[in-house]
Design a protein around this motif. Sequence first.
Motif, PDB file in Angstrom:
ATOM      1  N   ARG A   1      -4.259   2.379   5.570  1.00 40.17           N
ATOM      2  CA  ARG A   1      -4.295   3.126   4.299  1.00 40.17           C
ATOM      3  C   ARG A   1      -5.607   4.005   4.195  1.00 40.17           C
ATOM      4  NH1 ARG A   1      -3.468  -0.645   1.125  1.00 40.17           N
ATOM      5  NH2 ARG A   1      -5.815  -0.950   0.309  1.00 40.17           N
ATOM      6  N   LYS A   2      -7.027   3.300   4.467  1.00 45.36           N
ATOM      7  CA  LYS A   2      -8.002   3.955   4.513  1.00 45.36           C
ATOM      8  C   LYS A   2      -8.164   5.119   5.424  1.00 45.36           C
ATOM      9  CE  LYS A   2     -11.174   2.888   2.385  1.00 45.36           C
ATOM     10  NZ  LYS A   2     -11.836   3.655   0.999  1.00 45.36           N
ATOM     11  N   ALA A   3      -7.619   4.871   6.615  1.00 45.18           N
ATOM     12  CA  ALA A   3      -7.833   6.186   7.571  1.00 45.18           C
ATOM     13  C   ALA A   3      -6.967   7.181   7.086  1.00 45.18           C
ATOM     14  CB  ALA A   3      -7.277   5.268   8.900  1.00 45.18           C
ATOM     15  N   VAL A   4      -5.794   7.000   6.535  1.00 47.77           N
ATOM     16  CA  VAL A   4      -4.783   8.262   6.031  1.00 47.77           C
ATOM     17  C   VAL A   4      -5.738   8.811   4.953  1.00 47.77           C
ATOM     18  CG1 VAL A   4      -2.853   8.855   4.935  1.00 47.77           C
ATOM     19  CG2 VAL A   4      -2.812   7.259   6.828  1.00 47.77           C
ATOM     20  N   GLU A   5      -6.264   8.090   4.150  1.00 50.03           N
ATOM     21  CA  GLU A   5      -7.157   8.602   2.754  1.00 50.03           C
ATOM     22  C   GLU A   5      -8.171   9.553   3.256  1.00 50.03           C
ATOM     23  OE1 GLU A   5      -7.971   5.497   0.410  1.00 50.03           O
ATOM     24  OE2 GLU A   5      -5.913   5.151  -0.440  1.00 50.03           O
ATOM     25  N   MET A   6      -9.045   8.970   4.373  1.00 50.56           N
ATOM     26  CA  MET A   6     -10.286   9.428   5.083  1.00 50.56           C
ATOM     27  C   MET A   6      -9.797  10.967   5.878  1.00 50.56           C
ATOM     28  SD  MET A   6     -12.503   6.107   5.621  1.00 50.56           S
ATOM     29  CE  MET A   6     -13.857   7.028   6.160  1.00 50.56           C
ATOM     30  N   ASP A   7      -8.521  11.002   5.960  1.00 49.48           N
ATOM     31  CA  ASP A   7      -8.139  11.934   6.632  1.00 49.48           C
ATOM     32  C   ASP A   7      -8.618  11.965   8.412  1.00 49.48           C
ATOM     33  OD1 ASP A   7      -6.410  14.561   7.444  1.00 49.48           O
ATOM     34  OD2 ASP A   7      -7.921  15.569   6.793  1.00 49.48           O
ATOM     35  N   ILE A   8      -8.741  10.669   8.708  1.00 47.52           N
ATOM     36  CA  ILE A   8      -9.341  10.509  10.075  1.00 47.52           C
ATOM     37  C   ILE A   8      -8.379  10.639  11.117  1.00 47.52           C
ATOM     38  CG2 ILE A   8     -10.252   8.759  11.746  1.00 47.52           C
ATOM     39  CD1 ILE A   8     -11.339   7.285   8.963  1.00 47.52           C
ATOM     40  N   VAL A   9      -7.010  10.553  10.891  1.00 53.00           N
ATOM     41  CA  VAL A   9      -5.922  10.396  11.632  1.00 53.00           C
ATOM     42  C   VAL A   9      -4.894  11.583  11.549  1.00 53.00           C
ATOM     43  CG1 VAL A   9      -6.019   7.899  12.678  1.00 53.00           C
ATOM     44  CG2 VAL A   9      -4.848   8.763  10.600  1.00 53.00           C
ATOM     45  N   ALA A  10      -5.415  12.710  11.083  1.00 56.70           N
ATOM     46  CA  ALA A  10      -4.634  13.767  10.553  1.00 56.70           C
ATOM     47  C   ALA A  10      -3.724  14.305  11.942  1.00 56.70           C
ATOM     48  CB  ALA A  10      -5.336  15.076  10.375  1.00 56.70           C
ATOM     49  N   GLY A  11      -2.271  14.375  11.636  1.00 57.61           N
ATOM     50  CA  GLY A  11      -1.434  14.858  12.752  1.00 57.61           C
ATOM     51  C   GLY A  11      -0.904  13.648  13.668  1.00 57.61           C
ATOM     52  N   LYS A  12      -1.142  12.480  13.312  1.00 56.03           N
ATOM     53  CA  LYS A  12      -0.672  11.274  14.072  1.00 56.03           C
ATOM     54  C   LYS A  12       0.299  10.788  13.081  1.00 56.03           C
ATOM     55  CE  LYS A  12      -3.792  11.547  17.180  1.00 56.03           C
ATOM     56  NZ  LYS A  12      -3.230  11.987  18.589  1.00 56.03           N
ATOM     57  N   SER A  13       1.365  10.114  13.898  1.00 50.83           N
ATOM     58  CA  SER A  13       2.619   9.734  13.182  1.00 50.83           C
ATOM     59  C   SER A  13       2.216   8.343  12.436  1.00 50.83           C
ATOM     60  CB  SER A  13       3.623   9.393  14.210  1.00 50.83           C
ATOM     61  OG  SER A  13       3.447   8.232  14.881  1.00 50.83           O
ATOM     62  N   PRO A  14       2.822   8.013  11.324  1.00 51.63           N
ATOM     63  CA  PRO A  14       2.484   6.761  10.606  1.00 51.63           C
ATOM     64  C   PRO A  14       2.883   5.546  11.444  1.00 51.63           C
ATOM     65  CG  PRO A  14       3.630   8.301   9.347  1.00 51.63           C
ATOM     66  CD  PRO A  14       3.668   8.907  10.595  1.00 51.63           C
ATOM     67  N   ILE A  15       3.709   5.546  12.598  1.00 51.36           N
ATOM     68  CA  ILE A  15       3.816   4.619  13.395  1.00 51.36           C
ATOM     69  C   ILE A  15       2.997   4.236  14.130  1.00 51.36           C
ATOM     70  CG2 ILE A  15       5.417   3.486  15.074  1.00 51.36           C
ATOM     71  CD1 ILE A  15       7.668   5.366  13.851  1.00 51.36           C
ATOM     72  N   SER A  16       2.342   5.204  14.761  1.00 52.77           N
ATOM     73  CA  SER A  16       1.029   5.109  15.913  1.00 52.77           C
ATOM     74  C   SER A  16      -0.170   4.632  15.061  1.00 52.77           C
ATOM     75  CB  SER A  16       0.693   6.364  16.492  1.00 52.77           C
ATOM     76  OG  SER A  16       0.625   7.483  15.650  1.00 52.77           O
ATOM     77  N   VAL A  17      -0.339   5.178  13.965  1.00 51.02           N
ATOM     78  CA  VAL A  17      -1.542   4.721  13.135  1.00 51.02           C
ATOM     79  C   VAL A  17      -1.243   3.199  12.711  1.00 51.02           C
ATOM     80  CG1 VAL A  17      -2.595   5.325  10.746  1.00 51.02           C
ATOM     81  CG2 VAL A  17      -1.868   6.843  12.029  1.00 51.02           C
ATOM     82  N   ALA A  18      -0.082   2.796  12.231  1.00 50.47           N
ATOM     83  CA  ALA A  18      -0.049   1.487  11.827  1.00 50.47           C
ATOM     84  C   ALA A  18      -0.209   0.631  13.010  1.00 50.47           C
ATOM     85  CB  ALA A  18       1.638   1.118  11.433  1.00 50.47           C
ATOM     86  N   ALA A  19       0.220   0.955  14.288  1.00 50.24           N
ATOM     87  CA  ALA A  19      -0.052   0.309  15.554  1.00 50.24           C
ATOM     88  C   ALA A  19      -1.492   0.229  15.978  1.00 50.24           C
ATOM     89  CB  ALA A  19       0.826   1.013  16.784  1.00 50.24           C
TER      90      ALA A  19
ATOM     91  N   ASP B   1       5.190  -2.527  22.526  1.00 48.95           N
ATOM     92  CA  ASP B   1       6.632  -3.008  22.519  1.00 48.95           C
ATOM     93  C   ASP B   1       7.358  -3.399  21.319  1.00 48.95           C
ATOM     94  OD1 ASP B   1       6.345  -2.527  25.317  1.00 48.95           O
ATOM     95  OD2 ASP B   1       6.000  -4.902  25.519  1.00 48.95           O
ATOM     96  N   THR B   2       6.524  -3.837  20.574  1.00 48.81           N
ATOM     97  CA  THR B   2       7.016  -4.182  19.041  1.00 48.81           C
ATOM     98  C   THR B   2       7.218  -2.673  18.225  1.00 48.81           C
ATOM     99  OG1 THR B   2       6.105  -6.250  19.031  1.00 48.81           O
ATOM    100  CG2 THR B   2       6.714  -5.449  16.716  1.00 48.81           C
ATOM    101  N   ALA B   3       6.239  -1.937  17.978  1.00 51.25           N
ATOM    102  CA  ALA B   3       6.433  -0.740  17.328  1.00 51.25           C
ATOM    103  C   ALA B   3       7.132   0.537  17.871  1.00 51.25           C
ATOM    104  CB  ALA B   3       4.752  -0.141  17.084  1.00 51.25           C
ATOM    105  N   GLY B   4       7.123   0.447  19.180  1.00 52.35           N
ATOM    106  CA  GLY B   4       7.984   1.348  20.062  1.00 52.35           C
ATOM    107  C   GLY B   4       7.047   2.573  20.257  1.00 52.35           C
ATOM    108  N   VAL B   5       6.039   2.423  20.481  1.00 50.46           N
ATOM    109  CA  VAL B   5       4.954   3.375  20.750  1.00 50.46           C
ATOM    110  C   VAL B   5       4.270   3.145  22.134  1.00 50.46           C
ATOM    111  CG1 VAL B   5       4.753   4.146  18.626  1.00 50.46           C
ATOM    112  CG2 VAL B   5       3.188   2.609  19.611  1.00 50.46           C
ATOM    113  N   ALA B   6       3.959   4.180  22.798  1.00 52.96           N
ATOM    114  CA  ALA B   6       3.121   4.160  24.196  1.00 52.96           C
ATOM    115  C   ALA B   6       1.757   3.629  23.755  1.00 52.96           C
ATOM    116  CB  ALA B   6       3.284   5.289  25.012  1.00 52.96           C
ATOM    117  N   GLU B   7       1.381   2.845  24.744  1.00 51.73           N
ATOM    118  CA  GLU B   7      -0.087   2.251  24.698  1.00 51.73           C
ATOM    119  C   GLU B   7      -1.163   3.416  24.672  1.00 51.73           C
ATOM    120  OE1 GLU B   7      -1.267  -0.800  27.757  1.00 51.73           O
ATOM    121  OE2 GLU B   7       1.085  -0.940  28.303  1.00 51.73           O
ATOM    122  N   VAL B   8      -0.687   4.542  25.444  1.00 54.88           N
ATOM    123  CA  VAL B   8      -1.716   5.598  25.278  1.00 54.88           C
ATOM    124  C   VAL B   8      -1.762   6.275  24.020  1.00 54.88           C
ATOM    125  CG1 VAL B   8      -0.126   7.231  26.002  1.00 54.88           C
ATOM    126  CG2 VAL B   8      -2.427   7.900  26.583  1.00 54.88           C
ATOM    127  N   THR B   9      -0.751   6.178  23.053  1.00 54.37           N
ATOM    128  CA  THR B   9      -0.656   6.880  21.583  1.00 54.37           C
ATOM    129  C   THR B   9      -1.339   5.798  21.022  1.00 54.37           C
ATOM    130  OG1 THR B   9       1.652   7.469  22.126  1.00 54.37           O
ATOM    131  CG2 THR B   9       1.073   7.116  19.921  1.00 54.37           C
TER     132      THR B   9
END
Length: 318
Positions: A239-257, A278-286
């Motif tokens: 939540r803080k990362a989104v509020e601080m606009d640190i991860v702009a353009g990243k999907s919520p799933i990758s930010v959660a992971a 594997d649990t979130a369904g995103v690649a390690e590089v993401t």
Amino acid sequence: MNKYFISISHPMDKICCHHHPNAPLVEDSHAGDTICSECGLVVGDRVIDVGSEWRTFSNEKTAEDPSRVGGPENSLLNGSDLSTIIGPSRGSASFDEFGMSKYHNRKSISSSDRTLINAFREIGSMADRINLPKSIVDRANLLFKQVHDGRNLKGRSNDAIASACLYIACRQEGVPRTFKEICAVSKISKKEIGRCFKLILKALETNVDLITTGDFMSRFCSNLGMSISVQRAATHIARKAVEMDIVAGKSPISVAAAAIYMASQASEDKKNQKEIGDTAGVAEVTIRMSYKLMLPYAASLFPSDFKYAVPIEHLPTS
């Protein structure tokens, strides 16, 4: 005479006892007879019992009527669910001069209803495999019915449309699932489901709420078997990362992971990127890309009461 008989009166122009035309008649619901109350003469038989075939007790708190009256009617189908089945042919009148049966059962279901039934069955099967409630299945069925009736997605696979409808229903019911989760229980690719998803929203002129990191956090952490303290920390970090606009353009799933990875690495309950991916369904590089964006601000992202097992300065750099 049975003590449970019910007295009824009949006018002269209807069925009555020849010997006592003015006598009230009683109906034996068990035997199906209508009997004169004066002399006991059976003046009518084979009365149809319209009651339930099962006994109903007053302490049974159920709204279902166990009467056997055919299958349940589906309001989403265009035709009626009631049909007539012709039994085996008996007697010479049932056969023609060539010995062939004159009467045959024919499938009266229309092609439109057959398409809907197959789609509803596929939606129900997918929902069962990821434990979705009936309310989501009903909404997905309604969406498919609207798309089918409007003929908006001609040329698209019905399975792809059904998968996209289930995805939209999850979003609209507030329990979103990822495209990869839908793909795991479907035979359709993520790309095709995504295309149908956009076309359905445009055709039906509807929308879905934007997904957030909080929509997936509790489920991902639960599937990973993480403690409540780590889950709270990961939720706060995302939540803080989104509020601080640190991860702009990243999907919520990758930010959660990435938030789960950061919180776990600072605790005793460590999970690597492959397990989380594997649990979130995103690649390690993401996960790694989002984590690198968040790492320089780690001191501001963690909750103030978090108990570190590993200091922030010793967190992995990738």
